[in-house]
Design a protein around this motif. Structure first.
Motif, PDB file in Angstrom:
ATOM      1  N   LYS A   6      89.955 -62.079 -52.198  1.00 28.72           N
ATOM      2  CA  LYS A   6      91.235 -61.654 -51.659  1.00 28.72           C
ATOM      3  C   LYS A   6      91.815 -62.614 -50.629  1.00 28.72           C
ATOM      4  O   LYS A   6      93.013 -62.714 -50.516  1.00 28.72           O
ATOM      5  CB  LYS A   6      91.094 -60.264 -51.022  1.00 28.72           C
ATOM      6  CG  LYS A   6      90.614 -59.208 -51.984  1.00 28.72           C
ATOM      7  CD  LYS A   6      91.631 -58.910 -53.020  1.00 28.72           C
ATOM      8  CE  LYS A   6      91.142 -57.806 -53.926  1.00 28.72           C
ATOM      9  NZ  LYS A   6      91.919 -57.599 -55.077  1.00 28.72           N
ATOM     10  N   ALA A  90      90.197 -54.185 -50.610  1.00 31.64           N
ATOM     11  CA  ALA A  90      91.162 -55.018 -49.888  1.00 31.64           C
ATOM     12  C   ALA A  90      90.873 -54.889 -48.397  1.00 31.64           C
ATOM     13  O   ALA A  90      90.329 -53.884 -47.946  1.00 31.64           O
ATOM     14  CB  ALA A  90      92.590 -54.565 -50.189  1.00 31.64           C
ATOM     15  N   SER A  96      90.285 -51.600 -43.853  1.00 30.03           N
ATOM     16  CA  SER A  96      89.971 -51.908 -45.244  1.00 30.03           C
ATOM     17  C   SER A  96      90.395 -50.752 -46.135  1.00 30.03           C
ATOM     18  O   SER A  96      90.619 -49.639 -45.670  1.00 30.03           O
ATOM     19  CB  SER A  96      88.472 -52.155 -45.414  1.00 30.03           C
ATOM     20  OG  SER A  96      88.066 -53.273 -44.660  1.00 30.03           O
ATOM     21  N   ALA A  97      90.472 -51.033 -47.410  1.00 31.12           N
ATOM     22  CA  ALA A  97      90.827 -50.021 -48.400  1.00 31.12           C
ATOM     23  C   ALA A  97      90.027 -50.276 -49.669  1.00 31.12           C
ATOM     24  O   ALA A  97      89.677 -51.415 -49.976  1.00 31.12           O
ATOM     25  CB  ALA A  97      92.324 -50.082 -48.705  1.00 31.12           C
ATOM     26  N   LEU A  99      89.714 -48.850 -53.889  1.00 34.53           N
ATOM     27  CA  LEU A  99      90.274 -48.081 -54.998  1.00 34.53           C
ATOM     28  C   LEU A  99      89.133 -47.442 -55.776  1.00 34.53           C
ATOM     29  O   LEU A  99      88.203 -48.128 -56.208  1.00 34.53           O
ATOM     30  CB  LEU A  99      91.076 -49.009 -55.911  1.00 34.53           C
ATOM     31  CG  LEU A  99      91.711 -48.385 -57.141  1.00 34.53           C
ATOM     32  CD1 LEU A  99      92.775 -47.364 -56.738  1.00 34.53           C
ATOM     33  CD2 LEU A  99      92.304 -49.472 -58.029  1.00 34.53           C
ATOM     34  N   THR A 104      92.332 -43.031 -56.976  1.00 33.27           N
ATOM     35  CA  THR A 104      92.662 -42.671 -55.594  1.00 33.27           C
ATOM     36  C   THR A 104      92.251 -43.803 -54.655  1.00 33.27           C
ATOM     37  O   THR A 104      91.428 -44.657 -55.000  1.00 33.27           O
ATOM     38  CB  THR A 104      91.982 -41.358 -55.164  1.00 33.27           C
ATOM     39  OG1 THR A 104      90.565 -41.495 -55.306  1.00 33.27           O
ATOM     40  CG2 THR A 104      92.489 -40.189 -55.998  1.00 33.27           C
ATOM     41  N   VAL A 105      92.837 -43.794 -53.461  1.00 30.58           N
ATOM     42  CA  VAL A 105      92.610 -44.848 -52.476  1.00 30.58           C
ATOM     43  C   VAL A 105      91.903 -44.259 -51.263  1.00 30.58           C
ATOM     44  O   VAL A 105      92.267 -43.189 -50.780  1.00 30.58           O
ATOM     45  CB  VAL A 105      93.953 -45.477 -52.039  1.00 30.58           C
ATOM     46  CG1 VAL A 105      93.757 -46.473 -50.915  1.00 30.58           C
ATOM     47  CG2 VAL A 105      94.637 -46.132 -53.235  1.00 30.58           C
ATOM     48  N   THR A 107      90.777 -45.373 -47.294  1.00 32.66           N
ATOM     49  CA  THR A 107      90.987 -46.374 -46.246  1.00 32.66           C
ATOM     50  C   THR A 107      90.128 -46.043 -45.040  1.00 32.66           C
ATOM     51  O   THR A 107      89.778 -44.887 -44.799  1.00 32.66           O
ATOM     52  CB  THR A 107      92.463 -46.425 -45.818  1.00 32.66           C
ATOM     53  OG1 THR A 107      92.856 -45.132 -45.368  1.00 32.66           O
ATOM     54  CG2 THR A 107      93.356 -46.852 -46.976  1.00 32.66           C
ATOM     55  N   GLN A 115      97.677 -47.583 -41.143  1.00 29.50           N
ATOM     56  CA  GLN A 115      96.909 -48.226 -42.205  1.00 29.50           C
ATOM     57  C   GLN A 115      95.933 -47.259 -42.864  1.00 29.50           C
ATOM     58  O   GLN A 115      95.618 -47.394 -44.035  1.00 29.50           O
ATOM     59  CB  GLN A 115      96.092 -49.417 -41.675  1.00 29.50           C
ATOM     60  CG  GLN A 115      96.873 -50.469 -40.968  1.00 29.50           C
ATOM     61  CD  GLN A 115      96.882 -50.268 -39.465  1.00 29.50           C
ATOM     62  OE1 GLN A 115      97.175 -49.203 -38.966  1.00 29.50           O
ATOM     63  NE2 GLN A 115      96.595 -51.337 -38.735  1.00 29.50           N
ATOM     64  N   ALA A 119      97.867 -43.856 -45.825  1.00 28.48           N
ATOM     65  CA  ALA A 119      97.513 -44.208 -47.206  1.00 28.48           C
ATOM     66  C   ALA A 119      97.929 -43.098 -48.162  1.00 28.48           C
ATOM     67  O   ALA A 119      97.969 -41.928 -47.786  1.00 28.48           O
ATOM     68  CB  ALA A 119      96.012 -44.444 -47.311  1.00 28.48           C
ATOM     69  N   PHE A 125      96.554 -44.883 -59.114  1.00 35.25           N
ATOM     70  CA  PHE A 125      96.663 -46.296 -58.759  1.00 35.25           C
ATOM     71  C   PHE A 125      95.695 -47.119 -59.604  1.00 35.25           C
ATOM     72  O   PHE A 125      94.599 -46.666 -59.939  1.00 35.25           O
ATOM     73  CB  PHE A 125      96.400 -46.488 -57.270  1.00 35.25           C
ATOM     74  CG  PHE A 125      97.466 -45.869 -56.404  1.00 35.25           C
ATOM     75  CD1 PHE A 125      98.625 -46.551 -56.131  1.00 35.25           C
ATOM     76  CD2 PHE A 125      97.295 -44.581 -55.927  1.00 35.25           C
ATOM     77  CE1 PHE A 125      99.619 -45.970 -55.367  1.00 35.25           C
ATOM     78  CE2 PHE A 125      98.286 -43.978 -55.158  1.00 35.25           C
ATOM     79  CZ  PHE A 125      99.450 -44.676 -54.881  1.00 35.25           C
ATOM     80  N   ILE A 128      94.694 -52.653 -55.970  1.00 34.39           N
ATOM     81  CA  ILE A 128      94.830 -52.559 -54.525  1.00 34.39           C
ATOM     82  C   ILE A 128      94.859 -53.966 -53.952  1.00 34.39           C
ATOM     83  O   ILE A 128      94.207 -54.856 -54.460  1.00 34.39           O
ATOM     84  CB  ILE A 128      93.694 -51.706 -53.918  1.00 34.39           C
ATOM     85  CG1 ILE A 128      94.012 -51.298 -52.498  1.00 34.39           C
ATOM     86  CG2 ILE A 128      92.365 -52.412 -54.025  1.00 34.39           C
ATOM     87  CD1 ILE A 128      93.172 -50.161 -52.005  1.00 34.39           C
TER      88      ILE A 128
END
Length: 129
Positions: A6, A90, A96-97, A99, A104-105, A107, A115, A119, A125, A128
């Motif tokens: 990333k 990510a 941080s996050a 997937l 779903t996400v 964080t 942040q 979310a 999704f 990410i």
């Protein structure tokens, strides 16, 4: 699996620290180590993606587990998920996050600007960043 790195070389957030995964899927780190960005990196194989931030990094293992290392001033490391089922990761400067395989996400880390708590809570999704 291919490595999805990333942090770009011209990324100002990750300018003093880098991480990569070799063809053996082992993490290699270099640069600044003021918060364990280098020396706390995992030594086991099995990483398929790495995301770098200012003082912490997150790795995605081939079994869907997320591993975080480096600074934890904003809980970037300590609040990382301990379950599996993730397909993407990510990093921001101090958050941080990840997937999940259900779209779903999740964080964790700093929430100064939403942040974490800002979310999305819906599913569907597929990527990410």
């Amino acid at each position: 699996a291919a490595l999805a790195r990333k942090a770009k070389l011209d990324d100002p957030v990750a300018e003093a620290f880098r991480a990569a995964a070799a063809s053996t899927n082992v993490v290699t780190t270099w640069g600044r180590d003021s918060s364990g960005q280098r020396n706390d990196a995992p030594t086991a194989a099995g990483f398929v993606a790495i995301a770098c931030a200012m003082d912490h990094s997150v790795g995605l293992r081939n079994d869907g587990a997320v591993v975080a290392w480096g600074d934890t001033q904003s809980h970037q490391r300590d609040d990382a998920p301990t379950c599996g089922g993730f397909v993407g990761i990510a990093c921001g400067a101090r958050h941080s996050a990840a997937l999940r395989d259900d779209g779903t996400v999740l964080t964790w880390g700093n929430d100064t600007n939403g942040q974490r708590n800002g979310a999305p809570t819906s599913a569907g999704f597929v990527a990410i960043a």
